[in-house]
Design an enzyme around this catalytic site. Structure first.
Site, PDB file in Angstrom:
ATOM      1  N   HIS A  63     -64.546 -32.813  -0.011  1.00  0.00           N
ATOM      2  CA  HIS A  63     -63.347 -32.136   0.488  1.00  0.00           C
ATOM      3  C   HIS A  63     -62.502 -33.112   1.316  1.00  0.00           C
ATOM      4  CE1 HIS A  63     -66.252 -28.600   0.278  1.00  0.00           C
ATOM      5  NE2 HIS A  63     -65.266 -28.190  -0.510  1.00  0.00           N
ATOM      6  N   GLY A  82     -60.299 -31.063  -6.900  1.00  0.00           N
ATOM      7  CA  GLY A  82     -61.290 -32.078  -7.267  1.00  0.00           C
ATOM      8  C   GLY A  82     -61.683 -31.987  -8.732  1.00  0.00           C
ATOM      9  N   SER A 114     -71.544 -31.101  -3.097  1.00  0.00           N
ATOM     10  CA  SER A 114     -71.215 -29.696  -3.285  1.00  0.00           C
ATOM     11  C   SER A 114     -71.709 -28.929  -2.072  1.00  0.00           C
ATOM     12  CB  SER A 114     -71.905 -29.165  -4.549  1.00  0.00           C
ATOM     13  OG  SER A 114     -71.939 -27.753  -4.523  1.00  0.00           O
TER      14      SER A 114
END
Ligand code: AMP
Length: 283
Positions: free
Chosen positions: A38, A149, A187
């Protein structure tokens, strides 16, 4: 610390005068539990825009009834620090009621195979939830650019289709997959993995890398490439394959026997109860 805003009205009141001054706005939609993946999107936005808005919203409409909506990690305090360190300006963390004020819904849905293949097969309402919430965020923030992404490659293709079909005037910026040193794609769901599952899951990126090498050496058979990846993953006893599939880019068009460049080789594999996705572009 980046400023945290909870209501649509407050965010609009902050952004409107800045846009009127000609400032550019980047939007990074997320579900929180922010990690370096992120952060790479936020950093890219901060570089290219005057203001960066990071939304942190675990969107209920993109989770199926038996999925992990309740269990999904919620870590707003540390998310604010990640946003601050990556150069973000505002965090938009609305409640579900703020985003979905009425029980009657307006949906934005991309139809066709693009939302039915890959993750769409086991997650039939997922992409409708994603396109609906992203449209809401686009309308609330009216960003110059939006950052997504490549980790969620099908989501990228679906959102690009939505932007094209609905004539949405926002630049879509797609960032590469950020990986741990082991190769594991970062993740928020990696926090569910035990140590042994996490070690086992490195087989995903390793098998995709092998496939790209084979493709580059001239192996263009769809069957051979898919089998090669499946075989390598299956050797890992903790893995349980949901799919390993390949579709043409752009738009995830079906391939016959031969993989044409560029194509998306994507997979979803379970380790225990945790479902992981990863992908690579063959070109
Ligand atoms: P999520 O919070 O999982 O909904 O992800 C928010 C955004 O961050 C999406 O556009 C994702 O594709 C992107 N993202 C998540 N993980 C990664 C990663 N490892 N590398 C790059 N982007 C990512």
């Amino acid at each position: 610390m980046a400023t945290c805003i909870h209501t649509v009205e407050e965010l609009r009141n902050l952004i409107k005068p800045l846009k009127a001054q000609g400032k550019t706005v980047g939007l990074v939609p997320t579900m929180g539990a922010l990690h370096a993946g992120h952060a790479s999107l936020i950093e890219a936005s901060a570089k290219e825009n005057d203001i960066t808005v990071v939304s942190v919203f675990v969107n209920p409409t993109q989770f199926g009834p038996n999925e992990d909506f309740e269990a999904y990690p919620r870590t707003l305090e540390s998310d604010l620090k990640v946003v601050e360190n990556a150069g973000g300006t505002y965090v938009f963390a609305p409640s579900a009621k703020e985003m979905y004020p009425s029980e009657d819904m307006t949906w934005v849905e991309v139809t066709g195979d693009i939302t039915k293949v890959l993750c769409g097969r086991t997650r039939p309402i997922h992409f409708r939830g994603v396109t609906t919430v992203v449209t809401k965020l686009f309308n609330i923030v009216a960003p110059t650019r939006a950052y997504f992404g490549q980790k969620d490659a099908q989501q990228v293709e679906v959102l690009k289709r939505m932007v094209k079909d609905m004539f949405i005037d926002i630049q879509m910026r797609i960032m590469p997959i950020n990986r741990e040193e082991s190769g594991l794609a970062r993740s928020s769901r990696n926090t569910y993995l035990s140590e042994s599952e996490k070690a086992a899951a490195t087989v995903l990126s390793a098998s995709l890398k092998d496939a790209l090498e084979a493709f580059k050496k001239g192996e263009h058979s769809l069957k051979a490439i898919s089998e090669m990846v499946k075989e390598k993953i299956s050797k890992e006893p903790l893995s349980n394959i949901e799919y390993v599939e390949c579709y043409g880019l752009p738009g995830l068009y079906p391939l016959e026997n031969e993989i044409k460049a560029p194509s998306l080789l994507a997979l979803a594999v379970r380790f225990g109860n945790t479902r992981l996705i990863d992908n690579i572009i063959l070109e």
